[in-house]
Design a protein around this motif. Structure first.
Motif, mmCIF file in Angstrom:
data_model
loop_
_atom_site.group_PDB
_atom_site.id
_atom_site.type_symbol
_atom_site.label_atom_id
_atom_site.label_comp_id
_atom_site.label_asym_id
_atom_site.label_seq_id
_atom_site.Cartn_x
_atom_site.Cartn_y
_atom_site.Cartn_z
ATOM 1 N N ASN A 30 102.643 92.304 97.019
ATOM 2 C CA ASN A 30 102.595 92.805 95.642
ATOM 3 C C ASN A 30 102.514 91.704 94.593
ATOM 4 O OD1 ASN A 30 102.735 95.556 96.422
ATOM 5 N ND2 ASN A 30 104.905 95.261 96.871
ATOM 6 N N PHE A 31 102.279 90.475 95.011
ATOM 7 C CA PHE A 31 102.132 89.369 94.063
ATOM 8 C C PHE A 31 100.769 89.450 93.390
ATOM 9 C CE2 PHE A 31 105.888 87.758 95.781
ATOM 10 C CZ PHE A 31 106.238 86.528 95.236
ATOM 11 N N GLU A 32 100.719 89.002 92.158
ATOM 12 C CA GLU A 32 99.450 88.913 91.433
ATOM 13 C C GLU A 32 98.562 87.843 92.080
ATOM 14 O OE1 GLU A 32 98.361 90.603 88.638
ATOM 15 O OE2 GLU A 32 100.110 91.899 88.920
ATOM 16 N N ILE A 33 97.264 88.053 91.981
ATOM 17 C CA ILE A 33 96.309 87.056 92.442
ATOM 18 C C ILE A 33 96.491 85.811 91.576
ATOM 19 C CG2 ILE A 33 93.845 86.540 92.718
ATOM 20 C CD1 ILE A 33 95.052 88.790 94.590
ATOM 21 N N GLY A 34 96.493 84.642 92.203
ATOM 22 C CA GLY A 34 96.623 83.397 91.453
ATOM 23 C C GLY A 34 97.659 82.470 92.056
ATOM 24 N N ARG A 35 98.018 81.475 91.267
ATOM 25 C CA ARG A 35 98.927 80.413 91.708
ATOM 26 C C ARG A 35 100.380 80.779 91.429
ATOM 27 N NH1 ARG A 35 98.286 74.000 91.117
ATOM 28 N NH2 ARG A 35 100.470 73.417 91.292
ATOM 29 N N HIS A 36 101.235 80.495 92.418
ATOM 30 C CA HIS A 36 102.669 80.742 92.298
ATOM 31 C C HIS A 36 103.409 79.511 92.811
ATOM 32 C CE1 HIS A 36 101.890 85.019 91.542
ATOM 33 N NE2 HIS A 36 100.926 84.868 92.427
ATOM 34 N N GLU A 37 104.225 78.913 91.955
ATOM 35 C CA GLU A 37 104.970 77.716 92.331
ATOM 36 C C GLU A 37 106.074 78.082 93.322
ATOM 37 O OE1 GLU A 37 104.021 74.657 91.422
ATOM 38 O OE2 GLU A 37 102.418 75.554 90.216
ATOM 39 N N ILE A 38 106.271 77.260 94.328
ATOM 40 C CA ILE A 38 107.341 77.453 95.299
ATOM 41 C C ILE A 38 108.429 76.415 95.068
ATOM 42 C CG2 ILE A 38 107.951 77.437 97.747
ATOM 43 C CD1 ILE A 38 105.022 78.356 98.292
ATOM 44 N N ASN A 39 108.045 75.159 95.072
ATOM 45 C CA ASN A 39 108.948 74.050 94.757
ATOM 46 C C ASN A 39 108.102 72.855 94.323
ATOM 47 O OD1 ASN A 39 108.135 72.603 97.140
ATOM 48 N ND2 ASN A 39 109.621 73.767 98.338
ATOM 49 N N GLU A 40 108.720 71.704 94.193
ATOM 50 C CA GLU A 40 107.976 70.535 93.696
ATOM 51 C C GLU A 40 106.913 70.045 94.675
ATOM 52 O OE1 GLU A 40 111.430 69.266 96.031
ATOM 53 O OE2 GLU A 40 111.296 70.556 94.277
ATOM 54 N N ARG A 41 106.967 70.459 95.923
ATOM 55 C CA ARG A 41 106.009 70.005 96.940
ATOM 56 C C ARG A 41 104.995 71.079 97.356
ATOM 57 N NH1 ARG A 41 106.376 65.416 98.134
ATOM 58 N NH2 ARG A 41 105.163 65.593 100.028
ATOM 59 N N MET A 42 105.282 72.340 97.020
ATOM 60 C CA MET A 42 104.440 73.437 97.511
ATOM 61 C C MET A 42 104.146 74.464 96.423
ATOM 62 S SD MET A 42 105.848 74.480 101.295
ATOM 63 C CE MET A 42 107.591 74.528 100.983
ATOM 64 N N PHE A 43 102.957 75.043 96.535
ATOM 65 C CA PHE A 43 102.633 76.220 95.732
ATOM 66 C C PHE A 43 101.790 77.158 96.584
ATOM 67 C CE2 PHE A 43 99.281 73.159 94.745
ATOM 68 C CZ PHE A 43 98.111 73.902 94.782
#
Length: 152
Positions: A30-43
């Motif tokens: 159910n996340f929107e299409i696009g970029r989502h930050e996870i932490n300082e090393r991953m998205f």
């Protein structure tokens, strides 16, 4: 390159294991299409492309990121070739976006993904995602980008 199902327990490099654990704990349906930050090393990049014929497109590679490509919906073929000292670069966006496309399209291994499967591509490994397994179809996937350092 690693190809596995999300339910498999594998001995993975630390950062890849963290990305797989994140995928197991996070429902991206159910996340929107696009970029989502996870932490300082991953998205994460949530995508919903339509797969293309095998003959279309060109393989890509990255220098600064590991790709964890996780399929949520549909079927997808991904072409794969191991890292080599030199590939002929067709389009170079390494400095701007850490991606380059090559002219190489021969003898790629075809990886077949169904929902719940993921493929991991390390820097320099060629991959050509979003190829259709039978007919073009809309798929939904999550690509986790892991910034490379010496601790992976």
């Amino acid at each position: 390159m690693i190809l596995a199902h999300i339910s498999q327990e594998l001995d993975l490099p630390m950062q890849v294991a963290a990305a797989i654990a994140h995928l197991r704990e996070t429902d991206y349906n159910n996340f929107e299409i696009g970029r989502h930050e996870i932490n300082e090393r991953m998205f994460a990049l949530v995508q919903d492309p339509t797969t293309q014929d095998w003959q279309q497109g060109f393989p890509e590679f990255h220098r600064k990121h590991i790709d964890v490509q996780y399929l949520l919906e549909g079927e997808e073929l991904i072409g794969y070739l191991p890292a080599a000292p030199h590939y002929e670069i067709r389009q170079d966006f390494l400095e701007q976006r850490d991606i380059a496309f090559t002219s190489t399209q021969v003898n790629e291994t075809q990886l077949f993904l169904t929902p719940g499967m993921y493929a991991v591509f390390f820097p320099g490994e060629l991959h050509r995602p979003c190829r259709c397994a039978s007919i073009p179809q809309k798929i939904k996937k999550v690509v986790i980008k892991i910034r490379v350092d010496l601790n992976i």
